[in-house]
Scaffold this active site. Structure first.
Site, mmCIF file in Angstrom:
data_model
loop_
_atom_site.group_PDB
_atom_site.id
_atom_site.type_symbol
_atom_site.label_atom_id
_atom_site.label_comp_id
_atom_site.label_asym_id
_atom_site.label_seq_id
_atom_site.Cartn_x
_atom_site.Cartn_y
_atom_site.Cartn_z
ATOM 1 N N SER A 98 -3.281 -7.977 2.725
ATOM 2 C CA SER A 98 -3.594 -7.750 4.140
ATOM 3 C C SER A 98 -4.132 -9.004 4.817
ATOM 4 C CB SER A 98 -4.603 -6.611 4.276
ATOM 5 O OG SER A 98 -4.012 -5.417 3.858
ATOM 6 N N LYS A 131 -18.146 -5.587 8.625
ATOM 7 C CA LYS A 131 -16.902 -6.338 8.440
ATOM 8 C C LYS A 131 -16.092 -6.382 9.735
ATOM 9 C CE LYS A 131 -13.446 -6.565 4.711
ATOM 10 N NZ LYS A 131 -12.982 -5.822 3.524
ATOM 11 N N HIS A 154 0.844 -1.205 0.000
ATOM 12 C CA HIS A 154 0.000 0.000 0.000
ATOM 13 C C HIS A 154 0.882 1.259 0.000
ATOM 14 C CE1 HIS A 154 -3.053 -2.719 2.239
ATOM 15 N NE2 HIS A 154 -3.547 -2.517 1.036
ATOM 16 N N ARG A 186 -2.163 -6.231 -8.433
ATOM 17 C CA ARG A 186 -1.154 -7.268 -8.222
ATOM 18 C C ARG A 186 -1.250 -8.370 -9.264
ATOM 19 N NH1 ARG A 186 -3.087 -7.888 -2.170
ATOM 20 N NH2 ARG A 186 -4.930 -7.346 -3.352
HETATM 21 P P1 ADP Z 1 -9.907 -3.589 -0.303
HETATM 22 O O1 ADP Z 1 -10.666 -3.696 0.987
HETATM 23 O O2 ADP Z 1 -10.455 -2.604 -1.263
HETATM 24 O O3 ADP Z 1 -9.531 -4.910 -0.926
HETATM 25 P P2 ADP Z 1 -7.166 -3.346 0.492
HETATM 26 O O4 ADP Z 1 -6.798 -2.644 1.743
HETATM 27 O O5 ADP Z 1 -6.959 -4.820 0.464
HETATM 28 O O6 ADP Z 1 -8.610 -2.907 0.182
HETATM 29 O O7 ADP Z 1 -6.393 -2.691 -0.744
HETATM 30 C C1 ADP Z 1 -6.551 -1.369 -1.138
HETATM 31 C C2 ADP Z 1 -5.866 -1.173 -2.471
HETATM 32 O O8 ADP Z 1 -4.497 -1.494 -2.368
HETATM 33 C C3 ADP Z 1 -6.410 -2.057 -3.593
HETATM 34 O O9 ADP Z 1 -6.341 -1.316 -4.807
HETATM 35 C C4 ADP Z 1 -5.439 -3.198 -3.644
HETATM 36 O O10 ADP Z 1 -5.396 -3.792 -4.917
HETATM 37 C C5 ADP Z 1 -4.157 -2.456 -3.333
HETATM 38 N N1 ADP Z 1 -3.145 -3.348 -2.788
HETATM 39 C C6 ADP Z 1 -3.272 -4.206 -1.770
HETATM 40 N N2 ADP Z 1 -2.110 -4.869 -1.543
HETATM 41 C C7 ADP Z 1 -1.232 -4.403 -2.473
HETATM 42 C C8 ADP Z 1 0.128 -4.712 -2.806
HETATM 43 N N3 ADP Z 1 0.821 -5.637 -2.144
HETATM 44 N N4 ADP Z 1 0.707 -4.048 -3.825
HETATM 45 C C9 ADP Z 1 -0.004 -3.116 -4.508
HETATM 46 N N5 ADP Z 1 -1.284 -2.788 -4.276
HETATM 47 C C10 ADP Z 1 -1.890 -3.427 -3.267
#
Ligand code: ADP
Length: 156
Positions: free
Chosen positions: A129, A42, A18, A91
């Site tokens: 995450s 959630k 992130h 990703r």
């Molecule tokens: P959501 O609840 O929308 O899935 P996340 O917190 O998992 O939210 O992710 C938010 C954003 O960050 C999304 O666009 C996701 O694709 C991106 N993201 C998550 N992990 C990574 C990573 N390792 N590298 C790049 N982008 C990421």
């Protein structure tokens, strides 16, 4: 006019993947708002306040990053903040399919907001995450998946 991008997500927890997307976003936008989507149904590892505090710590030195939360439609939040860009990270192909549907629906709701996707750095591709959270909950070492100035103690 200032170019403002919203980077929406759950960030439970905020990872190095992130962080990288936000930092790269800063080369394109004047301001990036990391916005936690509040979803009362959630179950999360960290409270909204804790997640905001951790992200604020990551970008303490970066005045162009704001940390916030919102409820309801992301596109309505964009309007509220005067943001014309939605920043998302990609990703894998499955991320792409998921993001494509959301972005196209958002475009339908507000044609003036553009979704912008950045491909993750190869080494950050497996970081998500959910898995990081699982490892942490089972007392595994997740330090290498966290932003540079966040330690596992910060998460406790
Ligand atoms: P959501 O609840 O929308 O899935 P996340 O917190 O998992 O939210 O992710 C938010 C954003 O960050 C999304 O666009 C996701 O694709 C991106 N993201 C998550 N992990 C990574 C990573 N390792 N590298 C790049 N982008 C990421």
């Amino acid at each position: 006019m200032k170019r403002i991008a919203i980077f929406p997500g759950s960030f439970d927890p905020f990872t190095i993947g992130h962080e990288e997307i936000v930092r790269r976003g800063l080369s394109m936008f004047d301001k990036v708002i990391v916005a936690i989507g509040k979803n009362s149904t959630k179950q999360t590892m960290h409270s909204l306040e804790k997640r905001m505090e951790l992200i604020e710590k990551v970008f303490a030195e970066e005045s162009r990053v704001e940390v916030d939360f919102y409820e309801g439609l992301t596109i309505n939040y964009c309007e509220e903040k005067g943001a014309k860009y939605l920043l998302r990270g990609l990703r894998t192909a499955s991320d792409f399919e998921y993001e494509r549907a959301i972005a196209q629906m958002n475009k339908n709701l507000d044609n003036t907001v553009e979704s912008v996707f950045l491909l993750t750095a190869p080494e950050h591709t497996p970081i998500c995450s959910t898995i990081v959270r699982d490892i942490f909950n089972h007392e595994g070492d997740i330090s290498e998946f966290l932003p540079t100035n966040i330690t596992m103690d910060d998460l406790r």
